[in-house]
Design a protein around this motif. Structure first.
Motif, short mmCIF file in Angstrom:
data_model
loop_
_atom_site.label_atom_id
_atom_site.label_comp_id
_atom_site.label_asym_id
_atom_site.label_seq_id
_atom_site.Cartn_x
_atom_site.Cartn_y
_atom_site.Cartn_z
N UNK A 231 0.62 10.36 -6.76
CA UNK A 231 -0.54 10.71 -7.39
C UNK A 231 -1.51 11.55 -6.87
N UNK A 232 -1.11 10.71 -5.23
CA UNK A 232 -2.34 11.14 -3.84
C UNK A 232 -0.78 11.65 -2.81
N UNK A 233 -1.77 12.49 -2.11
CA UNK A 233 -0.50 13.16 -0.69
C UNK A 233 -0.50 12.02 0.28
N UNK B 210 -2.58 2.46 -5.94
CA UNK B 210 -0.85 0.92 -5.48
C UNK B 210 -0.09 2.76 -4.62
N UNK B 211 -0.77 2.21 -2.93
CA UNK B 211 -0.13 3.03 -2.18
C UNK B 211 -0.69 4.47 -2.39
N UNK C 289 -2.60 3.09 2.95
CA UNK C 289 -2.91 2.60 1.65
C UNK C 289 -2.25 1.38 2.44
N UNK C 290 -3.04 -0.55 3.00
CA UNK C 290 -2.84 -1.35 3.31
C UNK C 290 -2.65 -2.56 1.85
N UNK C 291 -2.10 -3.26 2.11
CA UNK C 291 -1.11 -4.21 1.11
C UNK C 291 -1.61 -5.64 1.39
N UNK D 79 6.62 -1.11 -0.75
CA UNK D 79 6.47 -0.64 -1.43
C UNK D 79 7.70 -0.47 -2.59
N UNK D 80 7.04 -1.15 -3.64
CA UNK D 80 8.59 -1.37 -4.82
C UNK D 80 8.42 -0.21 -6.07
N UNK D 81 8.40 0.78 -6.79
CA UNK D 81 8.12 1.79 -7.89
C UNK D 81 8.19 1.23 -9.18
#
Length: 336
Positions: free
Chosen positions: A334-336, A313-314, A264-266, A273-275
């Motif tokens: 959700x994703x690996x 999102x990430x 993932x590219x912000x 990353x923020x939850x």
């Protein structure tokens, strides 16, 4: 040779020598005379050329004076017409300024009411969602209806105020322009000026109609957005998790490769990353179309409608309202 012959021969030589000496100054004088004549001729040619140039310069000045005199006559002839049209032009410009000022005020009133209505809707949505989370669906529906009615009242009030400002500015602009037209008629306005004034009025009328159409389109857009939000509220985010068709965990256990979609590219370089949780408001770059999940069923996610989009999102998946940026549902890891 006798002495007499010697004297005679010497006299002849002396005479020849004297004549030669006299001839040398005469040749020098002739050459000097030729040089002086050439110099005088060159000076005369230069003087003639100077006289010719001065004559041409005088003729050009005379021509320029004649042209300037003709220009003064033309300006003197046009000056009464300009003086006659000047008040009309000033009135047209003043009317344009009045209309532009009214447009800005009407737009500010419209935008202010729209922002207030959006705040009311977001507040009502959060309250209704909290009630649904606690199982009070009937109370949540009442909150939704009350919020919609209040938002409609706010927007309608803003529309009425914007329309009043528009009509007031248009009437004032018409009075200013009509005053200039009457003054022009008192001054024997010709057909061309009358035609110009009529074209000006037609242009301003077309611009007013375009402005009304634009505001009407905005109202319809807000109405469609509210209806889409009502349709979305009928879909409960807790209910879809109990549907076996959307059991994404079991599907991921048997299809791990589908959930490995790369790094993932912000959108921001220094962002980490923020939850996130429900109710958080994202920046627009985080839910741009490059982060959309265009086929939710591929990951066994339910379809969404209206302004809502599933967004990566990430390693999380967010359900985002693309109108406001509000997060309405979250699936972490959700994703690996």
């Amino acid at each position: 040779m006798t002495f007499k012959e010697l004297l005679t021969a010497g006299s002849a030589s002396g005479l020849a020598l004297a004549m030669a000496l006299i001839a040398l100054p005469s040749q020098a004088a002739a050459a000097a005379a030729v040089t002086a004549t050439a110099t005088a001729d060159a000076s005369a040619a230069v003087a003639a050329q100077d006289r010719q140039q001065r004559r041409q310069a005088r003729q050009e000045r005379r021509g320029n004076r004649g042209q300037a005199r003709e220009n003064r006559r033309q300006r003197a002839a046009v000056a009464p017409q300009r003086a006659q049209r000047a008040p009309q032009v000033r009135n047209e410009r003043r009317a344009d300024r009045v209309e532009r000022r009214g447009d800005r005020r009407a737009n500010r009133a419209d935008n202010r009411s729209e922002r207030r209505a959006n705040r009311v809707e977001r507040r009502g949505d959060r309250r209704a969602d909290n009630l649904r989370d606690r199982g009070a669906d009937r109370r949540a529906n009442r909150v939704d209806r009350r919020t919609d009615r209040r938002a409609d009242r706010i927007e309608n009030r803003g529309d009425r105020r914007a329309n009043r400002i528009d009509r007031r500015s248009e009437r004032r602009a018409d009075r200013i322009e009509n005053r200039g037209d009457r003054r022009a008629q008192w001054r024997n306005q010709d057909y061309r000026d009358a035609r110009r004034a009529q074209d000006r009025r037609d242009y301003r009328q077309d611009r007013r109609e375009a402005r009304r159409d634009y505001r009407q389109d905005r109202r319809e857009y807000r109405r469609d957005r509210r209806e889409a939000r009502r349709d979305y509220r009928q879909w409960n985010r807790n209910q879809w998790r109990n549907d076996r068709r959307y059991n994404w965990r079991s599907y991921r256990n048997s299809n791990r490769g589908i959930f490995r979609i790369g790094r993932y590219y912000s959108p921001y370089r220094n962002y980490s990353y923020r939850r996130l949780s429900i109710g958080f408001t994202l920046g627009s770059l985080f839910y741009s179309n490059r982060y959309w999940i265009n086929d939710p069923w591929q990951y066994r996610l339910p379809e969404v409608y209206g302004p809502y989009r599933w967004v990566r999102y990430y390693d999380d998946v967010l359900l985002v309202n693309t109108y406001t940026g509000e997060v309405v549902d979250v699936i972490h890891d959700f994703f690996w």
